[in-house]
Scaffold this motif. Structure first.
Motif, short mmCIF file in Angstrom:
data_model
loop_
_atom_site.label_atom_id
_atom_site.label_comp_id
_atom_site.label_asym_id
_atom_site.label_seq_id
_atom_site.Cartn_x
_atom_site.Cartn_y
_atom_site.Cartn_z
N PRO A 139 11.17 -68.67 -122.94
CA PRO A 139 9.99 -69.48 -123.28
C PRO A 139 9.76 -70.60 -122.26
CG PRO A 139 11.49 -69.23 -125.16
CD PRO A 139 12.22 -68.75 -123.95
N SER A 140 8.52 -71.00 -122.12
CA SER A 140 8.18 -72.08 -121.18
C SER A 140 8.98 -73.34 -121.47
CB SER A 140 6.68 -72.38 -121.25
OG SER A 140 5.92 -71.27 -120.87
N SER A 141 9.23 -73.60 -122.75
CA SER A 141 9.98 -74.80 -123.14
C SER A 141 11.43 -74.75 -122.68
CB SER A 141 9.93 -74.99 -124.66
OG SER A 141 10.54 -73.88 -125.30
N GLN A 142 11.88 -73.57 -122.27
CA GLN A 142 13.26 -73.41 -121.83
C GLN A 142 13.38 -73.23 -120.32
OE1 GLN A 142 15.99 -73.78 -123.70
NE2 GLN A 142 14.69 -74.28 -125.44
N LEU A 143 12.32 -73.60 -119.61
CA LEU A 143 12.32 -73.47 -118.15
C LEU A 143 12.37 -74.84 -117.50
CD1 LEU A 143 9.64 -70.67 -117.72
CD2 LEU A 143 12.06 -70.48 -117.13
N ARG A 144 13.20 -75.00 -116.47
CA ARG A 144 13.26 -76.24 -115.70
C ARG A 144 13.13 -75.90 -114.21
NH1 ARG A 144 15.19 -81.00 -118.07
NH2 ARG A 144 14.77 -81.86 -116.02
N LEU A 145 12.19 -75.01 -113.90
CA LEU A 145 12.02 -74.55 -112.52
C LEU A 145 10.58 -74.75 -112.07
CD1 LEU A 145 14.00 -71.21 -112.82
CD2 LEU A 145 14.74 -73.21 -111.55
N LYS A 146 10.38 -74.84 -110.77
CA LYS A 146 9.04 -74.94 -110.22
C LYS A 146 8.37 -73.57 -110.26
CE LYS A 146 10.43 -78.67 -107.10
NZ LYS A 146 10.62 -79.07 -105.69
N GLU A 147 7.03 -73.57 -110.19
CA GLU A 147 6.26 -72.33 -110.28
C GLU A 147 6.68 -71.34 -109.19
OE1 GLU A 147 1.59 -70.99 -110.24
OE2 GLU A 147 2.10 -73.03 -110.88
N ALA A 148 6.95 -71.85 -107.99
CA ALA A 148 7.32 -70.98 -106.87
C ALA A 148 8.66 -70.28 -107.12
CB ALA A 148 7.40 -71.78 -105.58
N GLU A 149 9.50 -70.87 -107.98
CA GLU A 149 10.81 -70.29 -108.27
C GLU A 149 10.74 -69.23 -109.37
OE1 GLU A 149 14.04 -73.70 -107.57
OE2 GLU A 149 12.45 -74.32 -108.96
N LEU A 150 9.52 -69.00 -109.91
CA LEU A 150 9.35 -68.05 -111.01
C LEU A 150 8.49 -66.85 -110.61
CD1 LEU A 150 8.76 -70.60 -113.92
CD2 LEU A 150 10.83 -69.28 -113.47
N GLU A 151 8.38 -66.62 -109.31
CA GLU A 151 7.62 -65.45 -108.86
C GLU A 151 8.38 -64.17 -109.20
OE1 GLU A 151 7.03 -66.04 -104.72
OE2 GLU A 151 5.51 -67.61 -104.96
N LYS A 152 7.65 -63.07 -109.32
CA LYS A 152 8.27 -61.79 -109.64
C LYS A 152 9.35 -61.46 -108.60
CE LYS A 152 4.30 -59.71 -111.98
NZ LYS A 152 3.34 -58.59 -111.99
#
Length: 368
Positions: A139-152
């Motif tokens: 879930p988004s609430s459990q993410l502490r990363l930047k958008e660039a670190e979440l690419e496929k």
């Protein structure tokens, strides 16, 4: 004397004995990959004919079995269809891999281990990840990363929150990895912090009441009153986010894991120096720093403020036909000097008449 017919029957019985098995649907069997055909992977499991792993039970959609599985590779397989009229069993490799993956994930959850997941897709409310062939949701609430670190295709560190194979419920958290890491850092840092210690830090947040300084994994509070011996209206007068500064530790609360810091304690106490230069009866020129209902504060020595009572301030304004503002310079006389209590009282007259001691005392207020 044995006949040829008898010998043939004996040989056939021996041949059948080689394939004495009782495989059935749902059994886990061992086998060796012996080839590939248009339908999938051929596996020798010790049956009369080679068993078949259909392509969809061997690899993911769009993949070629021969690219993922080696000929001669041994392993365990699940029988998903009983022997047909041709003596062929249907097997699954993916179901076995999936079952073992869940067992490994259960162990990882029990041990609260950090595992590595691959971002498969970004969806509303979070991201889909794959861990050891099993897909889960972060879930988004459990993410502490930047958008660039979440690419496929990105690899991210995770901890398992919930794992239920029956409900196919697999929820993970990147935030927990971060929080646990921070807590470990905080624990280590707090064990080393002592009052009076000088540490390096970076200003990470500024508020009306002070600034928060990262001192190596812990955000300590630098209160407004501890910024300077001089009057500061707002922390942004001397600090900006990103500034690297040295600060003194003035309080450590191990139970609440809080740290208070000071900048001004790294500077000499101006009241000690002021005693060498100021005394009662001296004429003093100073700069008005702030005006209250009970009078004006005047800086008569760098970092040292004195009070000009309200009635004296009114007299000064009437005599000079001005409205005093912060920043104005005025001439005063030191009437009382109490360095122990850090109080100085002023007058615009060398010998003010008709005033009691309370006239020159400011109400108690918070320091800076």
């Amino acid at each position: 004397m044995a006949t040829k017919k008898g010998n043939a029957e004996d040989d056939f019985e021996k041949l059948l004995a080689q394939y004495d098995y009782n495989f059935k649907k749902g059994d886990l069997v061992k086998g060796t990959v012996c080839g590939f055909d248009s339908q999938g992977v051929l596996v020798d499991i010790g049956a009369k004919t080679t068993a078949l792993i259909p392509t969809y039970e061997a690899v993911d959609k769009g993949e070629r079995p021969e690219d993922k599985i080696e000929k001669g590779q041994s392993g365990e397989f699940l029988i998903i269809r009983d022997e047909d009229e041709d003596g062929r069993f249907l097997l699954s490799k993916k179901k076995v891999d999936f079952a073992y993956a869940w067992k490994d994930l259960e162990k990882a959850k029990a041990a609260d281990e950090v595992i590595l997941g691959t971002v498969v897709d970004n969806v509303k409310g979070g991201v889909i990840v794959e861990v050891a062939g099993v897909r889960g949701f972060v879930p988004s609430s459990q993410l502490r990363l930047k958008e660039a670190e979440l690419e496929k295709g990105s690899k991210i560190e995770l901890k398992i929150l919930t794992l239920d194979v029956q409900q196919n419920n697999f929820i993970l958290s990147n935030k927990k990895v971060y929080d646990d890491s921070v807590n470990e850092v905080r624990k280590n840092l707090f064990s080393q912090l002592e009052v009076g210690q000088v540490v390096k830090g970076e200003v990470v947040r500024i508020t009306d009441f002070g600034a928060f300084v990262d001192i190596g994994g812990v955000d300590g509070l630098l209160p407004l009153s501890q910024l300077s011996w001089r009057w500061i209206d707002h922390p942004t007068d001397i600090l900006h986010v990103g500034d690297e500064i040295d600060v003194a530790v003035i309080m450590v609360d191990h139970d609440k894991q809080r740290v208070s810091l000071s900048l001004k304690q790294l500077e000499p106490d101006p009241w000690i120096e002021a005693q060498k230069h100021l005394k009662e009866g001296d004429k003093a020129e100073g700069t008005v720093t702030r005006i209250k209902y009970f009078g004006a504060f005047v800086e008569v020595y760098p970092g040292v403020e004195a009070l000009l009572p309200h009635n004296e301030l009114i007299d000064y304004q009437n005599e000079n036909k001005v409205i005093v503002q912060p920043g104005d310079k005025i001439q005063t006389y030191i009437i009382k000097f109490n360095p122990e209590d850090r109080r100085i009282s002023l007058s615009i007259h060398e010998e003010p008449a008709g005033e009691t001691s309370s006239d020159n005392e400011a109400p108690k207020e918070e320091e800076n």
